[in-house]
Design a protein around this motif. Sequence first.
Motif, short mmCIF file in Angstrom:
data_model
loop_
_atom_site.label_atom_id
_atom_site.label_comp_id
_atom_site.label_asym_id
_atom_site.label_seq_id
_atom_site.Cartn_x
_atom_site.Cartn_y
_atom_site.Cartn_z
N ASP A 90 0.81 -1.23 0.00
CA ASP A 90 0.00 0.00 0.00
C ASP A 90 0.84 1.27 0.00
O ASP A 90 0.30 2.37 0.13
CB ASP A 90 -0.94 0.01 1.22
CG ASP A 90 -2.02 -1.04 1.14
OD1 ASP A 90 -2.35 -1.49 0.03
OD2 ASP A 90 -2.56 -1.41 2.21
N THR A 91 2.14 1.16 -0.17
CA THR A 91 3.03 2.32 -0.10
C THR A 91 2.61 3.41 -1.08
O THR A 91 2.48 4.58 -0.70
CB THR A 91 4.50 1.91 -0.39
OG1 THR A 91 4.86 0.83 0.47
CG2 THR A 91 5.44 3.07 -0.18
N VAL A 92 2.38 3.06 -2.33
CA VAL A 92 2.04 4.06 -3.36
C VAL A 92 0.70 4.74 -3.05
O VAL A 92 0.56 5.96 -3.19
CB VAL A 92 2.03 3.42 -4.76
CG1 VAL A 92 1.48 4.38 -5.80
CG2 VAL A 92 3.43 2.98 -5.14
N ALA A 93 -0.28 3.98 -2.59
CA ALA A 93 -1.60 4.56 -2.27
C ALA A 93 -1.48 5.57 -1.13
O ALA A 93 -2.04 6.67 -1.21
CB ALA A 93 -2.59 3.46 -1.90
N LEU A 146 -4.54 -3.19 8.36
CA LEU A 146 -3.11 -2.90 8.41
C LEU A 146 -2.58 -2.77 6.99
O LEU A 146 -2.81 -3.64 6.15
CB LEU A 146 -2.37 -4.02 9.14
CG LEU A 146 -2.65 -4.13 10.63
CD1 LEU A 146 -1.98 -5.38 11.20
CD2 LEU A 146 -2.18 -2.89 11.37
N SER A 147 -1.88 -1.69 6.73
CA SER A 147 -1.31 -1.44 5.41
C SER A 147 0.13 -1.90 5.35
O SER A 147 0.96 -1.45 6.15
CB SER A 147 -1.37 0.05 5.08
OG SER A 147 -2.69 0.44 4.81
N LYS A 148 0.42 -2.77 4.41
CA LYS A 148 1.79 -3.20 4.17
C LYS A 148 2.51 -2.09 3.41
O LYS A 148 2.00 -1.58 2.41
CB LYS A 148 1.80 -4.48 3.34
CG LYS A 148 3.16 -4.93 2.88
CD LYS A 148 3.04 -6.15 1.97
CE LYS A 148 4.33 -6.49 1.28
NZ LYS A 148 4.17 -7.64 0.38
N ILE A 149 3.70 -1.69 3.91
CA ILE A 149 4.53 -0.75 3.17
C ILE A 149 5.91 -1.38 3.00
O ILE A 149 6.37 -2.15 3.84
CB ILE A 149 4.64 0.63 3.84
CG1 ILE A 149 5.25 0.55 5.24
CG2 ILE A 149 3.27 1.31 3.87
CD1 ILE A 149 5.60 1.89 5.84
N THR A 150 6.54 -1.06 1.88
CA THR A 150 7.86 -1.62 1.58
C THR A 150 8.91 -0.53 1.36
O THR A 150 10.04 -0.83 1.01
CB THR A 150 7.80 -2.52 0.33
OG1 THR A 150 7.28 -1.75 -0.75
CG2 THR A 150 6.90 -3.73 0.58
N ASP A 151 8.49 0.72 1.56
CA ASP A 151 9.41 1.84 1.43
C ASP A 151 8.92 2.94 2.35
O ASP A 151 7.76 2.95 2.79
CB ASP A 151 9.46 2.33 -0.02
CG ASP A 151 10.75 3.09 -0.34
OD1 ASP A 151 11.58 3.29 0.58
OD2 ASP A 151 10.92 3.48 -1.50
N SER A 152 9.78 3.90 2.64
CA SER A 152 9.43 5.00 3.53
C SER A 152 8.33 5.86 2.93
O SER A 152 8.31 6.11 1.72
CB SER A 152 10.66 5.88 3.79
OG SER A 152 11.67 5.15 4.43
#
Length: 192
Positions: A127-130, A147-153
């Motif tokens: 969900d990082t881009v959203a 819960l939103s998965k993020i893979t970047d700051s």
Amino acid sequence: MADTKISSLIPGGAVTATDIIPVVETAGVGPVSKTAAQLKTFVNSYDTLSFISIASTTIASDVTFLRTSGYYLTGDGGHASYKKVTSTPTHTAWTTSADGAKWELVDDSTRNTKQYGAKCDVTVTDDTVAIQSMINRLGYVRFAQGLSKITDSIIIPATGNISIGTIWSGNSQSICGLNAVGMSTKACIKPA
């Protein structure tokens, strides 16, 4: 009672569909009166669409406003309102319908990350881009339930303060948060 103003109606009085003739904005034409039956068709024709399905749907040319029932699927929490626009928006919260019309997310106080494409499904969807798209466009982020998965700051713009919040449901706060995956050396949220 035709042409009666809503403010002059008696509270609790009986009002029928023919008592009020709504006016809707029609692209390129301006305000156009619609009968109650026409307005029902105008409003209800597209209320089962998801944001994703707009791209494969031909929408009547006199429609200038859409209300979707979800982002990916009906009932997924990504329901929102979209307005027809003539120029391409400079952000990511818009789409093009099959007829070539551009539809932009309407800003209001109910925006949340699901309306920007977050699925909030813990570990499945990134969900990082959203989340970043919502911050870039509105200057704030309101997390939807899950819960939103993020893979970047997540980058906070240097333009000032940012509000980070959640959606409240009933008498208690919804469960929401970030699940940082593969980010042991990165900050979840950092300034630009």
